[in-house]
Write a protein that holds these residues in place. Structure first.
Motif, PDB file in Angstrom:
ATOM      1  N   LYS A  55       0.766  -1.090  -0.018  1.00 40.05           N
ATOM      2  CA  LYS A  55      -0.106   0.079  -0.325  1.00 40.05           C
ATOM      3  C   LYS A  55       0.913   1.083   0.021  1.00 40.05           C
ATOM      4  O   LYS A  55       0.417   2.221  -0.772  1.00 40.05           O
ATOM      5  N   GLU A  90      -6.916  -5.818  -0.235  1.00 39.61           N
ATOM      6  CA  GLU A  90      -7.474  -4.805  -0.019  1.00 39.61           C
ATOM      7  C   GLU A  90      -6.804  -3.412   0.115  1.00 39.61           C
ATOM      8  O   GLU A  90      -7.133  -2.334  -0.481  1.00 39.61           O
ATOM      9  N   TRP A  94      -7.283  -0.228  -2.821  1.00 37.71           N
ATOM     10  CA  TRP A  94      -7.864   0.933  -2.432  1.00 37.71           C
ATOM     11  C   TRP A  94      -6.973   1.885  -2.826  1.00 37.71           C
ATOM     12  O   TRP A  94      -7.567   3.133  -3.468  1.00 37.71           O
ATOM     13  N   THR A  95      -5.747   2.080  -3.007  1.00 35.81           N
ATOM     14  CA  THR A  95      -4.947   2.830  -3.445  1.00 35.81           C
ATOM     15  C   THR A  95      -5.238   3.334  -4.858  1.00 35.81           C
ATOM     16  O   THR A  95      -5.459   4.511  -5.353  1.00 35.81           O
ATOM     17  N   ILE A  97      -8.048   2.512  -6.622  1.00 35.30           N
ATOM     18  CA  ILE A  97      -9.396   3.118  -6.706  1.00 35.30           C
ATOM     19  C   ILE A  97      -9.326   4.580  -6.318  1.00 35.30           C
ATOM     20  O   ILE A  97     -10.131   5.277  -7.087  1.00 35.30           O
ATOM     21  N   ASN A  98      -8.977   4.766  -5.107  1.00 39.88           N
ATOM     22  CA  ASN A  98      -8.854   6.353  -4.654  1.00 39.88           C
ATOM     23  C   ASN A  98      -8.256   7.215  -5.823  1.00 39.88           C
ATOM     24  O   ASN A  98      -8.935   8.183  -5.914  1.00 39.88           O
ATOM     25  N   ALA A 349     -15.309  -0.196  -5.423  1.00 39.16           N
ATOM     26  CA  ALA A 349     -14.704  -0.527  -4.019  1.00 39.16           C
ATOM     27  C   ALA A 349     -13.908  -1.737  -4.043  1.00 39.16           C
ATOM     28  O   ALA A 349     -14.131  -2.677  -4.932  1.00 39.16           O
ATOM     29  N   ALA A 350     -12.735  -1.886  -3.051  1.00 45.50           N
ATOM     30  CA  ALA A 350     -11.894  -3.150  -2.986  1.00 45.50           C
ATOM     31  C   ALA A 350     -12.703  -4.266  -2.718  1.00 45.50           C
ATOM     32  O   ALA A 350     -13.363  -4.321  -1.762  1.00 45.50           O
TER      33      ALA A 350
END
Ligand code: KG4
Ligand code: ZN
Length: 356
Positions: A55, A90, A94-95, A97-98, A349-350
């Motif tokens: 991450k 996850e 998320w990194t 996706i954001n 979303a993850a």
């Protein structure tokens, strides 16, 4: 259609810019930029991927790769942002996706037609045959081939799945591993042999040092090879290597890591190939698509070719170029294009366990 793709499901941060045309009947791709920042060196001391380190590295690498991409290419006319939403780690997912969401909200002010789509990492691997060899740059026309029905084998660090594809968009899972994925078994066996992470390339290299005809001196099990189903199991094979090493050490005999690597690899590949060809025969397939990190192994491709010939099967074998076997964002752009055309939407979303 111009697609900006982002992939951060595991230990590669990847961004790509892909041009797509041809629609669902004849999709063709031109790769404008394919950037990957590998984290292998960072995870290597831990013998595997550490989610929080992954991450941190994605957060660091995404803006760097994006800056590099935009130095070479304009993204003002991009039509679609495609981002991996799963399966994977996850915190890592998320990194991406954001980052994709933020980018979308910035770009939409200039380009009101911009869309954003969540993509399955597995569909990325599945569709990577569309990027095979000289066939990028719009030259590869699937309409020139009788490709379907096809059998697709995804072999990576997280998955080993056999799929029947009726056509480009209709497919069903025939079987998968019941425990470890093939790539995971390579990584674990490499660790037993004190080889660095990731183990696949190390085992391939070591096995290439074994003289021809001596690749199968240790008779490791071929798990589930004779069962009339399309599932796999590789954890027992890893344990067989562990016991073999233990017995050898106890007897004081000399350990030859190259022989172990080559025999283990042979056991994995024979199992993968036999099950894939069994499915190809049963479903009268015209093609085989092999994808995922393990497909980067040149010996797997050669062994597939040999077995297809030996069995007198008329099959097109597709194995993507090395850089499209291991994780990359170009394949996410390809899957994003097909999903967009089919109006298939994954939520942004993850989804660590997203299935095919
Ligand atoms: O597709 P990938 O990059 O990431 C996942 O989605 O899992 O696959 C990584 C896996 C690792 O387990 C790695 O050891 C394996 O692919 N791999 C290989 C080779 N190169 C990478 N396995 C066998 N031979 C190789 N040359
Ligand atoms: Zn992958």
């Amino acid at each position: 259609m111009e697609i900006l793709a982002i992939e951060t499901s595991c230990d590669e941060t990847a961004i790509a810019l892909v041009e797509a045309e041809g629609g669902i009947k004849n999709p063709r791709f031109k790769i404008l930029k394919n950037l990957v920042a590998s984290q292998i060196k960072i995870h290597r001391p831990f013998g595997g991927v550490v989610p929080n380190l992954a991450k941190r590295e994605h957060l660091k690498n995404l803006p760097i790769l994006f800056k590099k991409l935009t130095t070479y290419c304009s993204i003002l006319n991009t039509d679609l942002i495609a981002v991996t939403v799963g399966p994977g780690l996850e915190p890592a997912l998320w990194t991406g996706i954001n980052f994709a969401k933020e980018l979308y909200s910035k770009l939409i002010t200039h380009n009101s037609k911009l869309k954003i789509i969540g993509v399955s990492h597995l569909e990325g691997h599945l569709y990577s045959f569309l990027l095979e060899q000289k066939r990028v740059n719009f030259k590869f026309q699937i309409s020139n081939f009788k490709l379907f029905p096809a059998i697709a084998l995804i072999v990576s660090g997280g998955h080993t799945i056999l799929i029947l594809m009726k056509d480009l968009t209709h497919y069903k899972k025939l079987g998968e591993t019941r425990d470890d994925a093939a790539g995971e078994a390579f990584d674990k066996v490499a660790r037993l042999l004190n080889l660095p992470y990731p183990g696949g390339p190390e085992i391939e290299k070591l096995s290439l040092s074994v003289p021809k005809g001596w690749q199968d001196t240790i008779n490791f099990p071929r798990p589930m090879i004779n069962q009339k189903n399309y599932d796999f199991s590789f954890s027992g094979l890893k344990t067989a290597v562990l016991y073999y090493l233990r017995d050898l050490k106890n007897s004081g005999a000399k350990i030859n890591p190259a022989d172990i690597a080559a025999s283990f690899q042979m056991a994995v590949f024979e199992t993968l190939i036999q099950k894939t060809l069994l499915a190809a025969k049963e479903y009268k397939a015209k093609s085989i698509f092999v994808s995922g990190g393990v497909a980067a192994n040149k010996i797997l491709k050669k062994d597939f070719q040999k077995e297809i010939k030996k069995n007198n099967l008329s099959l097109n074998l597709f194995v993507p170029k090395f850089k499209f076997c291991t994780d990359n964002a170009t394949m996410i752009g390809v899957a994003g294009y097909l999903n967009y055309l089919k109006n298939k939407k994954h939520k942004l979303a993850a989804q660590g366990n997203l299935n095919l």
